[in-house]
Scaffold this motif. Structure first.
Motif, PDB file in Angstrom:
ATOM      1  N   PRO A 165       2.464  -0.625  -5.716  1.00 23.54           N
ATOM      2  CA  PRO A 165       1.446  -0.962  -4.722  1.00 23.54           C
ATOM      3  C   PRO A 165       0.220  -1.623  -5.338  1.00 23.54           C
ATOM      4  CG  PRO A 165       1.296   1.341  -5.284  1.00 23.54           C
ATOM      5  CD  PRO A 165       2.512   0.810  -6.002  1.00 23.54           C
ATOM      6  N   ASP A 166      -0.387  -2.513  -4.582  1.00 19.87           N
ATOM      7  CA  ASP A 166      -1.691  -3.052  -4.974  1.00 19.87           C
ATOM      8  C   ASP A 166      -2.767  -1.987  -4.787  1.00 19.87           C
ATOM      9  OD1 ASP A 166      -0.880  -5.904  -5.417  1.00 19.87           O
ATOM     10  OD2 ASP A 166      -0.333  -5.716  -3.304  1.00 19.87           O
ATOM     11  N   VAL A 167      -2.571  -1.131  -3.782  1.00 19.73           N
ATOM     12  CA  VAL A 167      -3.500  -0.039  -3.483  1.00 19.73           C
ATOM     13  C   VAL A 167      -2.692   1.249  -3.349  1.00 19.73           C
ATOM     14  CG1 VAL A 167      -5.186   0.892  -1.863  1.00 19.73           C
ATOM     15  CG2 VAL A 167      -5.115  -1.570  -2.305  1.00 19.73           C
ATOM     16  N   LEU A 168      -3.110   2.287  -4.065  1.00 19.16           N
ATOM     17  CA  LEU A 168      -2.475   3.595  -3.991  1.00 19.16           C
ATOM     18  C   LEU A 168      -3.519   4.591  -3.499  1.00 19.16           C
ATOM     19  CD1 LEU A 168      -0.277   5.690  -4.484  1.00 19.16           C
ATOM     20  CD2 LEU A 168      -0.815   5.607  -6.933  1.00 19.16           C
ATOM     21  N   LEU A 169      -3.321   5.096  -2.282  1.00 18.48           N
ATOM     22  CA  LEU A 169      -4.235   6.057  -1.676  1.00 18.48           C
ATOM     23  C   LEU A 169      -3.680   7.465  -1.858  1.00 18.48           C
ATOM     24  CD1 LEU A 169      -4.857   4.150   1.692  1.00 18.48           C
ATOM     25  CD2 LEU A 169      -6.275   4.077  -0.364  1.00 18.48           C
ATOM     26  N   VAL A 170      -4.460   8.345  -2.444  1.00 26.11           N
ATOM     27  CA  VAL A 170      -4.019   9.719  -2.681  1.00 26.11           C
ATOM     28  C   VAL A 170      -4.896  10.645  -1.851  1.00 26.11           C
ATOM     29  CG1 VAL A 170      -3.640  11.546  -4.373  1.00 26.11           C
ATOM     30  CG2 VAL A 170      -3.212   9.158  -4.992  1.00 26.11           C
ATOM     31  N   ASP A 171      -4.275  11.276  -0.857  1.00 26.34           N
ATOM     32  CA  ASP A 171      -5.001  12.146   0.070  1.00 26.34           C
ATOM     33  C   ASP A 171      -4.127  13.357   0.393  1.00 26.34           C
ATOM     34  OD1 ASP A 171      -6.963  13.040   1.815  1.00 26.34           O
ATOM     35  OD2 ASP A 171      -6.235  11.841   3.503  1.00 26.34           O
ATOM     36  N   GLY A 172      -3.637  13.994  -0.657  1.00 22.35           N
ATOM     37  CA  GLY A 172      -2.727  15.116  -0.494  1.00 22.35           C
ATOM     38  C   GLY A 172      -3.430  16.448  -0.726  1.00 22.35           C
ATOM     39  N   GLN A 192       2.207   2.579 -12.266  1.00 24.99           N
ATOM     40  CA  GLN A 192       2.806   1.918 -11.109  1.00 24.99           C
ATOM     41  C   GLN A 192       1.973   0.747 -10.609  1.00 24.99           C
ATOM     42  OE1 GLN A 192       5.626   2.068  -9.759  1.00 24.99           O
ATOM     43  NE2 GLN A 192       6.527   4.011 -10.371  1.00 24.99           N
ATOM     44  N   LEU A 193       0.674   0.774 -10.857  1.00 24.18           N
ATOM     45  CA  LEU A 193      -0.194  -0.273 -10.330  1.00 24.18           C
ATOM     46  C   LEU A 193      -0.043  -1.569 -11.111  1.00 24.18           C
ATOM     47  CD1 LEU A 193      -3.467   1.826  -9.878  1.00 24.18           C
ATOM     48  CD2 LEU A 193      -1.998   0.969  -8.029  1.00 24.18           C
ATOM     49  N   PRO A 194      -0.118  -2.723 -10.436  1.00 24.84           N
ATOM     50  CA  PRO A 194      -0.190  -3.998 -11.156  1.00 24.84           C
ATOM     51  C   PRO A 194      -1.538  -4.126 -11.854  1.00 24.84           C
ATOM     52  CG  PRO A 194      -0.563  -4.335  -8.810  1.00 24.84           C
ATOM     53  CD  PRO A 194      -0.181  -2.886  -8.979  1.00 24.84           C
ATOM     54  N   ASP A 195      -1.723  -5.198 -12.598  1.00 32.77           N
ATOM     55  CA  ASP A 195      -2.934  -5.338 -13.411  1.00 32.77           C
ATOM     56  C   ASP A 195      -4.217  -5.299 -12.586  1.00 32.77           C
ATOM     57  OD1 ASP A 195      -1.448  -5.435 -15.703  1.00 32.77           O
ATOM     58  OD2 ASP A 195      -1.482  -7.619 -15.878  1.00 32.77           O
ATOM     59  N   ASN A 196      -4.156  -5.774 -11.337  1.00 32.28           N
ATOM     60  CA  ASN A 196      -5.344  -5.750 -10.485  1.00 32.28           C
ATOM     61  C   ASN A 196      -5.282  -4.619  -9.467  1.00 32.28           C
ATOM     62  OD1 ASN A 196      -3.290  -6.773  -8.902  1.00 32.28           O
ATOM     63  ND2 ASN A 196      -4.605  -8.267  -7.851  1.00 32.28           N
ATOM     64  N   GLY A 197      -4.424  -3.629  -9.704  1.00 29.90           N
ATOM     65  CA  GLY A 197      -4.214  -2.550  -8.750  1.00 29.90           C
ATOM     66  C   GLY A 197      -5.346  -1.542  -8.723  1.00 29.90           C
ATOM     67  N   ILE A 216       0.853  -1.181   0.000  1.00 31.22           N
ATOM     68  CA  ILE A 216       0.000   0.000   0.000  1.00 31.22           C
ATOM     69  C   ILE A 216       0.895   1.239   0.000  1.00 31.22           C
ATOM     70  CG2 ILE A 216      -1.753   1.323   1.263  1.00 31.22           C
ATOM     71  CD1 ILE A 216      -2.612  -1.326   2.580  1.00 31.22           C
ATOM     72  N   SER A 217       0.641   2.149  -0.931  1.00 33.86           N
ATOM     73  CA  SER A 217       1.316   3.448  -0.929  1.00 33.86           C
ATOM     74  C   SER A 217       0.291   4.519  -0.611  1.00 33.86           C
ATOM     75  CB  SER A 217       1.957   3.747  -2.286  1.00 33.86           C
ATOM     76  OG  SER A 217       3.076   2.915  -2.520  1.00 33.86           O
ATOM     77  N   ILE A 218       0.703   5.508   0.195  1.00 35.60           N
ATOM     78  CA  ILE A 218      -0.188   6.589   0.595  1.00 35.60           C
ATOM     79  C   ILE A 218       0.501   7.916   0.291  1.00 35.60           C
ATOM     80  CG2 ILE A 218      -1.483   7.630   2.492  1.00 35.60           C
ATOM     81  CD1 ILE A 218      -1.224   4.904   3.951  1.00 35.60           C
ATOM     82  N   VAL A 219      -0.140   8.732  -0.540  1.00 36.29           N
ATOM     83  CA  VAL A 219       0.368  10.064  -0.848  1.00 36.29           C
ATOM     84  C   VAL A 219      -0.388  11.056   0.029  1.00 36.29           C
ATOM     85  CG1 VAL A 219       0.590  11.854  -2.602  1.00 36.29           C
ATOM     86  CG2 VAL A 219       1.011   9.455  -3.200  1.00 36.29           C
ATOM     87  N   GLY A 220       0.334  11.695   0.957  1.00 36.38           N
ATOM     88  CA  GLY A 220      -0.279  12.606   1.905  1.00 36.38           C
ATOM     89  C   GLY A 220      -0.438  11.930   3.253  1.00 36.38           C
ATOM     90  N   LEU A 221       0.384  12.301   4.219  1.00 32.40           N
ATOM     91  CA  LEU A 221       0.335  11.655   5.537  1.00 32.40           C
ATOM     92  C   LEU A 221      -0.610  12.383   6.487  1.00 32.40           C
ATOM     93  CD1 LEU A 221       1.566   9.500   7.480  1.00 32.40           C
ATOM     94  CD2 LEU A 221       3.245  11.253   8.124  1.00 32.40           C
ATOM     95  N   TYR A 229       7.425  10.978  -6.270  1.00 31.81           N
ATOM     96  CA  TYR A 229       7.574   9.623  -5.741  1.00 31.81           C
ATOM     97  C   TYR A 229       6.835   8.609  -6.612  1.00 31.81           C
ATOM     98  CZ  TYR A 229       6.911   5.520  -2.804  1.00 31.81           C
ATOM     99  OH  TYR A 229       6.872   4.228  -2.351  1.00 31.81           O
ATOM    100  N   VAL A 230       5.586   8.920  -6.950  1.00 36.62           N
ATOM    101  CA  VAL A 230       4.807   7.988  -7.764  1.00 36.62           C
ATOM    102  C   VAL A 230       5.457   7.794  -9.130  1.00 36.62           C
ATOM    103  CG1 VAL A 230       2.607   7.688  -8.976  1.00 36.62           C
ATOM    104  CG2 VAL A 230       2.624   8.405  -6.581  1.00 36.62           C
TER     105      VAL A 230
END
Length: 247
Positions: A117-124, A146-151, A51-56, A109-110
């Motif tokens: 990541p399987d899941v990329l959360l963007v909350d910036g 960046q995401l895999p086929d099922n990302g 899991i990648s998260i943009v915006g902490l 970064y992305v």
């Protein structure tokens, strides 16, 4: 600015703009409804490995994933060092073999990371809304790459933001309309966009509700409500609302 009141610890841009909120007595809980809707990614990816998260911000999503998605490797990216300096105040875990916080531009970064990541959360966000670099066709193209086929990409947007239409239209263009736009729980302005590579990744409602019941034995969330919100989102004519140009 940090505000403490009524059992909450909040990170705010100013007197009115809340960036993040933590329950002082339950720091790993998701206090804000939009974060609970974003964790609806579990209905598409019940067991993500990365899991990648943009915006902490105050780390709500990062902390939740760290505790309740224990098999995932999590990377959170935050551009503002002043926000990172509040890490201990918001009880964000220390880096370890499956959790890392990076001070960097999320868009860069992305575009350059090999995290996949399987899941990329963007909350910036900044005080003006979603920064332009996190709301461009180039950024969403990098996300998809960046995401895999099922990302899955999950983005938090504000419907009153001047860039809202542009963001939704860019996501739709990049993800070939494999997109659901969902009103967030307990927040009339937050809108959560789910976008995936697989053209039929979204489950029918009955299957999604069945999965939600199983997941609720492991997650302190009302995922059945989220499943219903996602189904509702499928039926909203967001194309008409945003008037995205057809290509």
């Amino acid at each position: 600015m940090v505000v403490r009141a009524g059992g909450f610890v909040a990170l705010q841009f100013d007197e009115t703009g809340v960036q993040s909120c933590m329950l002082a007595h339950e720091p790993y809980a998701l206090a804000l409804g939009y974060t609970r809707t974003m964790v609806g990614f579990l209905l598409f990816q019940p067991n993500p490995r990365r899991i990648s998260i943009v915006g902490l911000g105050g780390g709500s999503l990062a902390k939740y994933c760290y505790r309740y998605v224990p098999d995932a490797v999590i990377t959170a990216v935050e551009i503002n060092p002043d926000v990172l300096a509040l890490r201990s105040l918001f009880q964000i875990p220390a880096d370890d073999e499956r959790f890392a916080v990076i001070c960097a531009d999320g868009a860069h970064y992305v575009d350059s990371s090999d995290h996949r990541p399987d899941v990329l959360l963007v909350d910036g966000f900044n005080a003006e809304g979603v920064p332009p670099q996190l709301c461009s066709t180039a950024f969403y193209t990098a996300c998809r790459r960046q995401l895999p086929d099922n990302g899955l990409l999950v983005a938090n947007l504000i419907s009153s933001d001047s860039g809202f239409r542009r963001c939704v239209c860019s996501i739709r263009a990049v993800f070939d309309d494999a997109v659901v736009v969902v009103p967030a729980e307990d927040s009339p302005e937050n809108v959560i966009v789910f976008a995936w590579k697989a053209p039929a990744a979204s489950l029918p409602l009955d299957e999604s509700l069945a999965l939600a019941r199983v997941l609720e034995t492991m997650h302190p969330l009302n995922l059945r409500e989220t499943a219903i919100r996602i189904e509702y989102g499928k039926r909203i004519d967001w194309e008409e609302r945003t008037a995205c140009p057809r290509t």
